[in-house]
Design an enzyme around this catalytic site. Structure first.
Site, short mmCIF file in Angstrom:
data_model
loop_
_atom_site.label_atom_id
_atom_site.label_comp_id
_atom_site.label_asym_id
_atom_site.label_seq_id
_atom_site.Cartn_x
_atom_site.Cartn_y
_atom_site.Cartn_z
N HIS A 14 0.86 -1.19 0.00
CA HIS A 14 0.00 0.00 0.00
C HIS A 14 0.89 1.23 0.00
O HIS A 14 1.29 1.72 1.06
CB HIS A 14 -0.93 -0.03 1.22
CG HIS A 14 -1.95 1.07 1.24
ND1 HIS A 14 -3.18 0.95 1.88
CD2 HIS A 14 -1.95 2.31 0.71
CE1 HIS A 14 -3.87 2.06 1.74
NE2 HIS A 14 -3.13 2.92 1.03
N GLU A 197 -11.26 3.20 5.71
CA GLU A 197 -10.24 4.12 6.26
C GLU A 197 -11.03 5.18 7.05
O GLU A 197 -11.02 5.18 8.28
CB GLU A 197 -9.43 4.76 5.12
CG GLU A 197 -8.39 5.78 5.59
CD GLU A 197 -7.69 6.50 4.42
OE1 GLU A 197 -8.22 6.51 3.29
OE2 GLU A 197 -6.61 7.09 4.67
N ASP A 275 1.72 4.03 2.85
CA ASP A 275 0.69 4.85 2.21
C ASP A 275 1.31 6.02 1.43
O ASP A 275 1.47 5.93 0.21
CB ASP A 275 -0.31 5.35 3.27
CG ASP A 275 -1.69 5.68 2.70
OD1 ASP A 275 -1.93 5.43 1.50
OD2 ASP A 275 -2.54 6.19 3.47
#
Ligand SMILES: Nc1ncnc2[nH]cnc12
Ligand SMILES: [Zn+2]
EC number: 3.5.4.2
Length: 316
Positions: A14, A197, A275
């Protein structure tokens, strides 16, 4: 310090390439492309990295991406990230890129894809880092735009193995993209999606049932729904969790409240990822270090998390 965490062989599943744009490189590219940035220097830019939620971050992230103009810029961005992977023993990576962030500014799709693909190929050859690229649709834009992006990408089908879904989550449920994901799967691509999220557990159910995803990106709000947790455990669906991101974007107020180790101990296949490392204060190793320092993650837990990341790879 914490060499034992840096030394663990791991995969990153990710990572938004646009989110690995460090301030120093942003300034260098701005100069190269003769773009005026609204910050005087790197320190002023870094001090703007205070976010109350996902949208506040995204506004800055899309503004920063404007310095990426040429194939060489995308190469340099990706190569800088791969060098970090080498430093941190990330042996495999499956990064996202957001074509619409670039094509909507008039940058040719091919400039972004070719630069990224060339760097990933050099990463394989020169650094021994295996990889697979994920083409991610921006969910705040209409489904029709995602269809156009997929059509644009099909001639380059060997350059990516999966499609994803990112950007502003709340108000843009996975159901909005069911048909374009159907088309992507019919064309032979795997699917993943950001869900849970900031959005509710219902979005995770939709990602699984409507988009038929192989992994959930983030997924931490699954903890609010025991039936969903049972399913994630039963089917061993990986969650690509991003601890520093979640605290920087106030999904959790404090790292000591993060639920990743609770999920791990329940048997959910959680992994650790960065991320948007340039914006959130660190790459994968820094995320592992934060879990050790704030949650008391043990060496055995770190090993299980790293092994989960290797097991949850989709690209070979
Ligand atoms: N954390 C995140 N959530 C949604 N979209 C994103 N794009 C880049 N980072 C993201
Ligand atoms: Zn993300």
């Amino acid at each position: 310090m914490h060499d034992w965490l840096n030394n663990l062989p791991k995969a990153e599943l990710h990572l938004h390439l646009e989110g690995s744009l460090e301030p120093e490189l942003m300034f260098r590219l701005a100069e190269r492309n003769k773009i005026a940035l609204p910050w005087n220097d790197v320190e002023a830019l870094r001090s703007a990295y205070n976010f109350g939620n996902l949208q506040e971050f995204l506004d800055l992230y899309y503004a920063g991406a404007d310095v990426l103009r040429t194939e060489q810029d995308f190469y340099d961005l990706t190569w800088a990230y791969l060098q970090k992977c080498e430093e941190q023993n990330v042996v495999h990576t499956e990064p996202f890129f957001d074509p619409q962030t670039h094509t909507d500014r008039g940058i040719p799709f091919e400039a972004a894809l070719n630069g990224i693909s060339a760097a990933l190929a050099d990463g394989r050859e020169l650094l021994g880092i295996s990889s697979g690229l994920i083409l991610s649709f921006l969910r705040h834009l209409p489904e029709e735009e995602a269809f156009k992006t997929l059509e644009q990408a099909l001639p380059y089908r060997n350059a990516f193995f999966a499609v994803g879904l990112d950007s502003s989550e709340v108000g843009h449920p996975p159901s909005k993209f069911q048909r374009v994901f159907d088309k992507a799967r019919a064309e032979g691509f795997l699917t993943v999606a950001h869900a849970g999220e900031e959005g509710p557990p219902e979005y995770i159910w939709q990602a699984l049932d409507l988009l038929k995803v192989s992994r959930i990106d983030h997924g931490v709000r699954a903890a609010e729904d025991p039936k969903l947790i049972a399913r994630l455990i039963e089917e061993q669906i990986p969650l690509t969790v991003c601890p520093l991101s979640n605290t920087k974007l106030k999904v959790f107020d404090d790292m000591r409240q993060h639920n990743i180790l609770d999920l791990l101990e329940q048997g959910v296949k959680v992994t650790v990822n960065s991320d948007d490392p340039a914006y959130f204060g660190g790459y994968v190793t820094e995320n592992f270090v934060a879990l050790h320092e704030s949650l008391g993650m043990t060496e055995e837990q770190a090993r299980r998390l790293a092994q989960n990341s290797l097991d949850a790879r989709l690209a070979y």
